[in-house]
Design an enzyme around this catalytic site. Structure first.
Site: not given
Ligand code: ATP
Ligand code: MG
Length: 693
Positions: A157, A160-161, A385, A387, A107-108, A112
């Site tokens: 993030n 974040s998605s 991602g 996490e 994540s981050g 994306t």
């Protein structure tokens, strides 16, 4: 000579395949770091692209840059995401087959952003006509819309998605982008009603409240103050310095019109978003018998009723009672206050989740290409991602499981299949050992014994099972597993203690401690039946689609959340396996989201678990390019007088004759049973160039 040495010393090497010694992790990290500090965030391992998140904007994504990379051989320019996008595009055009780009990292790490850059490259630089410009705009603008509804600020993030996204971009035989299709995976719905400290709800809520026009807010009964809404303030961070909700609102609003949302659709859509906010503010009081009650004139309820077009009485009854079918009769049993709150939140989650799916469908309608001529596709996979938070719950369990599956796919397609292919083709090969995370995937998903099965079993015992009995069941059934740790075993396996209600999984990317509280509930995702029935009375056109009267009632148990997710991942794997893979591996340089900071320990950890060293070893020892003899001969036979126009012998003999004629040295290629293997892409580029002349 000296000058070029200095330059290389300064900027490092741009393809790890040339790293010396290539087996040294320290040398690998040094190279990555050197380049990062020179603002060179991209490096290759053969055709795989490693990207380190710079946390700052560079002028490397302009139209001019796109033009530079368009149509140029992959290794001739400094590494760039555009070079990769272009390479995939040209391979697709010349071979007329389907491809996908798997973008991974925690994540981050920049997944994306990478997927957006690739999409922009295709949208801007592919051949276009007036008609195609429409498609292009819609492809591009679907992004801000999906991000507004599906992304949120987390501790990892700011954007974040919170859903997985797979997007196919369809091309005609001339390379024009003619359509697209989006598949979405498991949206983190629980965020609608609850956010941890320092996190936010989905962006769209704040965009509407901050940016919505006065008239619109008045019509929706909203105040311009996020603090006013319970669903927006639990994380205590409605304002985020890196996010401008007002201008994002304008972008989304404009995008919606381009993707052909009618004014009516837009009105209905924001009616729903506003009703979720109103729902969250509904408070229940205990009546004299201790049951949940709502004042007839509850303002919030009236707004929900107006915006969704549901009679107030029906809504009020639905929020405070549960319908039970006793024999032929319908009986309404009142909720306790806690139950009513639970049912209200379940309804809010269901409304948002289903509206999100509607949105994805609507976007797909606008991207659909009705022309039936054959098309090829490039798929882009950008999923949440890996996490790890201080407290990890069911959502992290699903997200991290998904990342295990993608790592498994990467292993299958690169490390494993590559080595198996050499073996099958009879090419001499010294095998490269690697950690295969299949053992963890099995631990999670194996039938009858895996964690998902155990969780589902507990979900089938309502009233008896609890989160703790689920934990006990795991302790009983899988305690001996090397990647599973519970309270009892914590000290022996990881030397760290665990709380009674926790279990720990040793994921490929690191250990994660999960708190079992809420697992059963979130997996069941129960929406009381009359919640659905109430929604079916809605006059709101979108809600009507989302809660169709044809939906079977819950007499048969619906599949649990995690089981649905598991099946959707099986489907995704099938989609991907039928295409040619390309990889972007994203790395997060520091936890503080700051530019210029390269945390050695953090990066080393990612390089390890992403399997980059193993990938490099396989690449280095292996061959960058391979093709079936028939295809290779067909494409290049014109380059040799003996093979042109018709070769009479076998395809393998023809290829042999062809490469001899082209002057390939024995070190440059190997002949397998069915394919030719070429060690370095440069050899192939030279052949391609000869072909072009
Ligand atoms: P998640 O799994 O949480 O969705 P992610 O891998 O998709 O994470 P991104 O949202 O792509 O992460 O990146 C996080 C942030 O990092 C971006 O909002 C942006 O600020 C910055 N960033 C990422 N990639 C780049 C880049 N190439 N250039 C500049 N900034 C970047
Ligand atoms: Mg993302």
């Amino acid at each position: 000579m000296e000058a070029s040495l200095t330059a290389r010393d300064r900027v490092g090497i741009q393809d790890f395949v040339l790293l010396d010694p290539y087996t040294s992790e320290t040398a690998f990290l040094e190279n990555l770091k050197k380049r990062f500090h020179e603002n060179l965030i991209y490096t290759y391992i053969g055709t795989l692209l490693v990207s380190v998140n710079p946390y700052k904007d560079f002028d490397i994504y302009s139209k001019k840059q796109m033009d530079i990379y368009m149509g140029v051989n992959f290794f001739e320019l400094p590494p760039h995401i555009y070079a990769m996008a272009d390479n995939v595009f040209r391979t697709m055009l010349s071979e007329f087959n389907n491809h996908f780009i798997l973008i991974s990292g925690e994540s981050g790490a920049g997944k994306t952003e990478a997927s957006k850059k690739i999409l922009q490259f295709y949208a801007v630089s592919c051949p276009s006509t007036k008609l195609l410009n429409n498609v292009r705009d819609r492809l591009l603008l679907s992004n801000p819309v999906l991000e507004a509804f599906g992304n949120a600020k987390t501790l990892k993030n700011d954007n974040s998605s919170r859903f997985g996204k797979y997007m196919d971009i369809q091309f005609d035989h001339q390379g024009g982008a003619v359509g697209g299709h989006v598949l979405s995976y498991l949206l983190e719905k629980s965020r609608v009603v609850h956010q941890n400290h320092g996190e936010r709800n989905f962006h769209i809520f704040y965009q509407l409240v901050e940016g919505g026009e006065e008239d619109l807010l008045r019509w929706l009964g909203l105040e311009r103050n996020c603090q006013h809404y319970r669903y927006l303030v639990q994380g205590d961070c409605a304002k985020v310095s890196s996010i401008n909700d007002k201008s994002d609102w304008r972008t989304v609003r404009k995008a919606l019109s381009v993707i052909e949302f009618s004014e009516n659709d837009i009105e209905q859509l924001f009616g729903i978003i506003a009703s979720v906010l109103h729902l969250g503010n509904i408070k229940f009081e205990a009546n004299e018998r201790g049951y949940a009650s709502l004042n007839n004139n509850n303002q919030e309820m009236n707004w929900v009723s107006k915006l969704l077009g549901i009679p107030t009485q029906v809504l009020q009854q639905g929020l405070t009672h549960r319908k039970i079918e006793a024999k032929a009769e319908e009986v309404f049993s009142p909720f306790s206050v806690d139950h009513a709150v639970y049912a209200r939140d379940a309804l809010a989650k269901a409304i948002y989740g289903r509206t999100f799916n509607w949105l994805v469908n609507k976007i797909n309608e606008s991207l659909v290409n009705k022309d039936s001529s054959r098309k090829t596709v490039i798929g882009l996979l950008d999923i949440y991602g890996f996490e790890v938070f201080n407290v990890n719950s069911f959502e992290q369990f699903c997200i991290n499981y998904c990342n295990e599956k993608l790592q498994q796919l990467f292993i299958q397609l690169t490390l494993k299949s590559e080595q198996e292919e050499y073996e099958m083709e009879g090419i001499e090969w010294e095998s490269v050992p690697f950690f295969n995370n299949k053992i963890i995937c099995d631990l999670v998903e194996e039938k009858h014994r895996g964690i998902i099965s155990l969780l589902d079993e507990e979900c089938l015992r309502p009233g008896e099972a609890t989160d703790l009995t689920f934990l006990e069941k795991m302790e009983e059934k899988i305690a001996g597993h090397p990647h599973f740790v519970t309270h009892k075993l914590a000290d022996q396996k990881t030397r760290k203690t665990l709380d009674r209600g926790d279990f720990r999984l040793l994921h490929y990317a690191g250990e994660v401690t999960y708190c079992v509280v809420g697992f059963l509930d979130k997996n069941n995702d129960l929406l009381y039946r009359n919640g659905k029935e109430v929604m079916r009375q809605s006059k709101n056109a979108i809600i009507k689609v989302c809660f169709p009267s044809t939906e079977p009632d819950s007499k048969r148990r619906p599949e649990t959340v995690v089981t649905q997710f598991k099946s959707s991942l099986v489907g995704l794997t099938e989609i991907l396996m039928s295409k040619e893979p390309w990889y972007v591996r994203c790395i997060k340089p520091n936890e503080a989201k700051q530019p210029g900071r390269f945390d050695d320990v953090l990066v080393r950890h990612q390089v390890k678990y992403l399997g980059l060293m193993e990938h490099l070893r396989v690449r280095r020892a292996g061959f960058a390019y391979r093709r079936k003899y028939e295809i290779f001969l067909q494409r290049y036979k014109a380059l040799c007088p003996d093979t042109w126009p018709n070769w009479k012998g076998t395809a393998a003999e023809g290829v042999h004759c062809l490469v001899k004629h082209m002057g390939y040295t024995p070190d440059e290629y190997k002949m397998g049973r069915t394919k030719i293997f070429i060690r370095h892409p440069k050899t192939l580029f030279a052949t391609e160039d000869a072909f072009q002349v």
